[in-house]
Structure formats: structure tokens, C-alpha cells
Design a protein around this motif. Structure first.
Motif, short mmCIF file in Angstrom:
data_model
loop_
_atom_site.label_atom_id
_atom_site.label_comp_id
_atom_site.label_asym_id
_atom_site.label_seq_id
_atom_site.Cartn_x
_atom_site.Cartn_y
_atom_site.Cartn_z
N LYS A 154 0.85 -1.19 0.00
CA LYS A 154 0.00 0.00 0.00
C LYS A 154 0.89 1.24 0.00
CE LYS A 154 -4.05 -2.03 2.19
NZ LYS A 154 -4.99 -1.92 3.28
N THR A 155 0.87 2.04 1.06
CA THR A 155 1.74 3.22 1.11
C THR A 155 2.88 3.04 2.11
OG1 THR A 155 0.28 4.25 2.72
CG2 THR A 155 -0.09 4.80 0.41
N SER A 156 3.06 1.84 2.60
CA SER A 156 4.11 1.57 3.59
C SER A 156 5.39 1.10 2.92
CB SER A 156 3.65 0.49 4.57
OG SER A 156 2.48 0.88 5.23
N VAL A 157 6.50 1.56 3.45
CA VAL A 157 7.82 1.15 2.98
C VAL A 157 8.64 0.71 4.19
CG1 VAL A 157 9.93 1.84 1.79
CG2 VAL A 157 7.74 2.79 1.08
N ALA A 158 9.19 -0.49 4.12
CA ALA A 158 10.00 -1.04 5.22
C ALA A 158 11.41 -1.31 4.73
CB ALA A 158 9.37 -2.32 5.75
N LEU A 159 12.39 -0.81 5.49
CA LEU A 159 13.80 -1.10 5.24
C LEU A 159 14.32 -1.93 6.40
CD1 LEU A 159 14.82 2.48 4.16
CD2 LEU A 159 14.80 0.49 2.69
N ILE A 160 14.97 -3.04 6.09
CA ILE A 160 15.43 -3.94 7.14
C ILE A 160 16.94 -4.11 7.02
CG2 ILE A 160 14.89 -5.96 5.73
CD1 ILE A 160 14.36 -7.48 8.31
#
Length: 134
Positions: free
Chosen positions: A12-18
Motif C-alpha cells: 500500500k503506502t508503507s515502505v519497510a527497510l530492514i
């Protein structure tokens, strides 16, 4: 030598950096936006289990020490699904043999559905204004 692996997940509009630190000491930290996973998701066990699911499938639950996640945008559902995609991608970066397992459970597929834009002359994207005969 400290080795870091990193990956990005979107939903959706979420961005995750791990960022995963591969080291042999026993400090297990799972940090999301500078908070512990239990504090960030307010002890919601279902979301926590969903996030740890790629590690459970590949039997790597306590193998990696410092997992740091930066996530922004969206709500808890979008953020958790972005984190799941990022975790799955980083596991494949660490060892390619886990790709088959994660692909089987659709954990490497990005869900590209986003909210449809609002059109002019309508109340929402598809909903029309209420019609009055009189």
C-alpha cells in the motif's frame, strides 16, 4: 568482520527497510523504528507472529541477532506486510536455498494493490452521490 544484509519491502503506502546483522553474540534485538517489536505493535500477538512467520518457516528464529527495521507510511496492516516482504527478501539474500520455501507460501510476492484515486463528480472513487427524484 561485521556483515550486514538489507532489503526493502512495500505494501500500500508503507515502505519497510530492514538491516540484519550477522554476528555470533547472543543479543537478540528486534527493533522497529527504535522501539521493541512488542512495544511498537502494542503486544498484538497476531501481528508479531505474522512478522516472525518467514523466520519460523525457514527455522531461523533465533539465528540472527540484531534486526533493525525502519518503516514509514500507512497503518499497522500495511506496515506489517511490508516488513514481512522485507524479511523474506533479506532471508533470500543471506541464503538462496530458502527462496523455494518462501515462494511456496507467497512471501516473496509484492502485493501491488493500492487505493484507487477519487474521481471528480463522485463521492469516492466509484461511489456516486445520492440520487433524489424529488
Amino acid at each position: 568482520m561485521i556483515k550486514y544484509y538489507h532489503a526493502k519491502g512495500k505494501r500500500k503506502t508503507s515502505v519497510a527497510l530492514i538491516y540484519v546483522n550477522v554476528k555470533n553474540n547472543k543479543t537478540n534485538k528486534f527493533i522497529i523504528n527504535n522501539k521493541d517489536i512488542n512495544i511498537y505493535f502494542k503486544n498484538n500477538k497476531i501481528i508479531k507472529y505474522k512478522i516472525l512467520y518467514p523466520f519460523i518457516l525457514t527455522k531461523l528464529i533465533n539465528k540472527y541477532n540484531n534486526i533493525i527495521i525502519n518503516v514509514k507510511g500507512g497503518g499497522f496492516t500495511g506496515q506489517s506486510e511490508a516488513i514481512i516482504l522485507a524479511i523474506s527478501r533479506v532471508i533470500c539474500n543471506i541464503n538462496i536455498k530458502y527462496k523455494k520455501i518462501l515462494k511456496k507460501y507467497n512471501l516473496l510476492t509484492r502485493d501491488s494493490r493500492i487505493v484507487e484515486r477519487k474521481k471528480y463528480g463522485r463521492k469516492k472513487s466509484r461511489k456516486k452521490f445520492q440520487f433524489s427524484k424529488r
